[in-house]
Motif scaffolding. Sequence first.
Motif, PDB file in Angstrom:
ATOM      1  N   SER A 246     -12.765  -0.345   6.452  1.00 45.94           N
ATOM      2  CA  SER A 246     -12.797   1.103   6.180  1.00 45.94           C
ATOM      3  C   SER A 246     -12.397   1.917   7.416  1.00 45.94           C
ATOM      4  O   SER A 246     -11.783   2.983   7.282  1.00 45.94           O
ATOM      5  CB  SER A 246     -14.172   1.539   5.670  1.00 45.94           C
ATOM      6  N   GLY A 247     -12.692   1.381   8.616  1.00 45.46           N
ATOM      7  CA  GLY A 247     -12.326   2.111   9.842  1.00 45.46           C
ATOM      8  C   GLY A 247     -10.818   2.286   9.957  1.00 45.46           C
ATOM      9  O   GLY A 247     -10.308   3.427   9.927  1.00 45.46           O
ATOM     10  N   PRO A 248     -10.041   1.161  10.036  1.00 45.93           N
ATOM     11  CA  PRO A 248      -8.594   1.320  10.165  1.00 45.93           C
ATOM     12  C   PRO A 248      -7.942   1.951   8.933  1.00 45.93           C
ATOM     13  O   PRO A 248      -6.923   2.642   9.049  1.00 45.93           O
ATOM     14  CB  PRO A 248      -8.082  -0.108  10.391  1.00 45.93           C
ATOM     15  N   ALA A 249      -8.540   1.725   7.733  1.00 43.84           N
ATOM     16  CA  ALA A 249      -7.961   2.334   6.519  1.00 43.84           C
ATOM     17  C   ALA A 249      -8.091   3.863   6.592  1.00 43.84           C
ATOM     18  O   ALA A 249      -7.181   4.600   6.188  1.00 43.84           O
ATOM     19  CB  ALA A 249      -8.664   1.797   5.279  1.00 43.84           C
ATOM     20  N   THR A 250      -9.234   4.337   7.117  1.00 43.04           N
ATOM     21  CA  THR A 250      -9.410   5.789   7.268  1.00 43.04           C
ATOM     22  C   THR A 250      -8.385   6.331   8.263  1.00 43.04           C
ATOM     23  O   THR A 250      -7.803   7.404   8.058  1.00 43.04           O
ATOM     24  CB  THR A 250     -10.844   6.113   7.759  1.00 43.04           C
ATOM     25  N   GLU A 251      -8.158   5.556   9.321  1.00 41.39           N
ATOM     26  CA  GLU A 251      -7.155   5.989  10.311  1.00 41.39           C
ATOM     27  C   GLU A 251      -5.778   6.121   9.672  1.00 41.39           C
ATOM     28  O   GLU A 251      -5.050   7.079   9.908  1.00 41.39           O
ATOM     29  CB  GLU A 251      -7.056   4.963  11.444  1.00 41.39           C
ATOM     30  N   LEU A 252      -5.436   5.124   8.824  1.00 39.36           N
ATOM     31  CA  LEU A 252      -4.138   5.174   8.137  1.00 39.36           C
ATOM     32  C   LEU A 252      -4.068   6.407   7.222  1.00 39.36           C
ATOM     33  O   LEU A 252      -3.067   7.126   7.202  1.00 39.36           O
ATOM     34  CB  LEU A 252      -3.929   3.887   7.315  1.00 39.36           C
ATOM     35  N   ALA A 253      -5.165   6.647   6.472  1.00 36.91           N
ATOM     36  CA  ALA A 253      -5.186   7.813   5.574  1.00 36.91           C
ATOM     37  C   ALA A 253      -5.024   9.101   6.374  1.00 36.91           C
ATOM     38  O   ALA A 253      -4.289  10.017   5.975  1.00 36.91           O
ATOM     39  CB  ALA A 253      -6.488   7.834   4.779  1.00 36.91           C
ATOM     40  N   ASN A 254      -5.690   9.172   7.530  1.00 41.55           N
ATOM     41  CA  ASN A 254      -5.585  10.378   8.358  1.00 41.55           C
ATOM     42  C   ASN A 254      -4.148  10.564   8.846  1.00 41.55           C
ATOM     43  O   ASN A 254      -3.626  11.682   8.867  1.00 41.55           O
ATOM     44  CB  ASN A 254      -6.519  10.301   9.563  1.00 41.55           C
ATOM     45  N   GLU A 255      -3.503   9.450   9.193  1.00 39.48           N
ATOM     46  CA  GLU A 255      -2.133   9.550   9.684  1.00 39.48           C
ATOM     47  C   GLU A 255      -1.196  10.035   8.563  1.00 39.48           C
ATOM     48  O   GLU A 255      -0.401  10.949   8.746  1.00 39.48           O
ATOM     49  CB  GLU A 255      -1.681   8.177  10.193  1.00 39.48           C
ATOM     50  N   LEU A 256      -1.349   9.438   7.357  1.00 35.77           N
ATOM     51  CA  LEU A 256      -0.472   9.822   6.240  1.00 35.77           C
ATOM     52  C   LEU A 256      -0.737  11.264   5.798  1.00 35.77           C
ATOM     53  O   LEU A 256       0.171  11.969   5.344  1.00 35.77           O
ATOM     54  CB  LEU A 256      -0.657   8.858   5.065  1.00 35.77           C
ATOM     55  N   SER A 257      -1.994  11.714   5.961  1.00 31.13           N
ATOM     56  CA  SER A 257      -2.349  13.084   5.548  1.00 31.13           C
ATOM     57  C   SER A 257      -1.602  14.138   6.346  1.00 31.13           C
ATOM     58  O   SER A 257      -1.467  15.281   5.895  1.00 31.13           O
ATOM     59  CB  SER A 257      -3.853  13.315   5.713  1.00 31.13           C
ATOM     60  N   GLY A 258      -1.131  13.772   7.544  1.00 30.19           N
ATOM     61  CA  GLY A 258      -0.349  14.742   8.317  1.00 30.19           C
ATOM     62  C   GLY A 258       0.952  15.089   7.625  1.00 30.19           C
ATOM     63  O   GLY A 258       1.557  16.126   7.894  1.00 30.19           O
TER      64      GLY A 258
END
Length: 464
Positions: free
Chosen positions: A384-396
């Motif tokens: 969930s940690g790295p997946a959240t990071e990926l989601a945050n990156e794509l959200s930009g």
Amino acid sequence: MKSEWEVPATLKRSPRVLLKLRCPSMTTPDPGLFDKIVNLSKRRGIVYPSAEIYGGFRSTYDYGPIGVLMLRNVKDAWWRSMVQMRQDVVGLDASILSPPAVWEASGHLSNFTDPLVDCRNCGARHRQDKLKKKDLCPTCGVSGELTEPRNFNLMFKTTAGPVEGAGAEVYLRPETAQGMFINYANVQYTTRKKPPFGIAQIGKSFRNEITPGNFVFRTREFEQMEMEFFVPPAEAPQWYEYWCQTRLQWYIDHGIPTDQLMLRPHEDDELSHYSLGTSDVEYLFPWGWDELEGIANRGDFDLTQHAKAAGAKLEYYDQVTKERYTPYVIEPAAGATRTMMAFLMAAYEEEQVNDDTRTVLRLHHRIAPYKVAVLPLSKKPELSGPATELANELSGRWMCDYDQTQAIGKRYRRQDEIGTPFCVTYDFETLEDKSVTIRERDSMEQVRIPLDAVRGWLAERLDE
Ligand code: GAP
């Protein structure tokens, strides 16, 4: 995609029989579709009845967390094709409140009316022009009890400032169009545009509809997407035809099947007070063909009326030909909220997948509320940690949802139901091979992509 439609050379006021432009392979709409869309809208936060905790307020609706994204996307897609991708159209955001002088000159105070009849038996009120049988009350089913029609003005009136009464009256606009006409000279002067050029606007309009209904199809508060295209009078017929075809194609390009669309010219007795010719883009709703957008040749009616009433010069002086003229106006006028409903209906599908029924919104990626969702296979922090990071990156870059609850199959179905084109699954293998699985909504096909290629892979499919 190539259109299957044939648009005749002259659309203006042609006999209706020639212009029922139905595609030969027309499908009949599912009679249950209307209820399915209303239920899905409530269940998934697309559209809520407004003031529901007070029992509801039938004539207006609120757009929920998914609906607000979709409505915004409908407006952005319109703006993109009508303003961003054109050098001959500029934007405007005019006020909603305006003084009676505007509506006197535009003819709305005297002409913007619907014929209202009352039923003496049950007291219900109806629009006479929408009755299926002329003398029959659709509420109580009694015939012969409807009153003679009287004209009912659809504009909402209120007062501005602390003093009520004459001089303080203002109107909520019933169309965004007049904002463009009264700003014609300002915009032409500041942008140095010469006809043919257009002014586009998206915004709320208000009409005191006698019979709001069919969910968000006819409401008292709604959003319009309108463009006034100012042209030399001699060029008006060709521009009218151009905009009829261009607007019809826009719906096809954004996912409405050709057999659910038609272009229908108005009969003479249907024309609005300002119109020299109008064609409606109609969609095959579950209750039958109905209007999505009107494309009108408004002639020089509005500019002439405002020039007379305001004592303003609303002409164009052509330096080359040394001619002075009042431009004619071709107006494509669409409803954003109504269009969103048509996109929802056209995209809705229930399909059998193994023993399960999958509900999927096959929305065009520009219209889809979320473009992508990131789904870690487990809630454990190492995923969930790295997946959240990926989601945050794509959200930009895109609207990106993140969901880590319940089984992955259920999560795919939830995203299908709101039309998310791509789901990125972050699994335990990702920690080893630095790759993720991307699942495509319509085909349900899955591909394995290196993590550092995800952004580019999505951009190729979402950004064109
Ligand atoms: N300026 C021209 C004009 O306003 P219209 O046909 O009255 O023309 C344009 O409105 C579009 O606005 C319609 O085709 C429809 O999509 C939308 N619209 C009109 N009245 C509406 C209502 N009560 N509720 C939702 N949408 C409406």
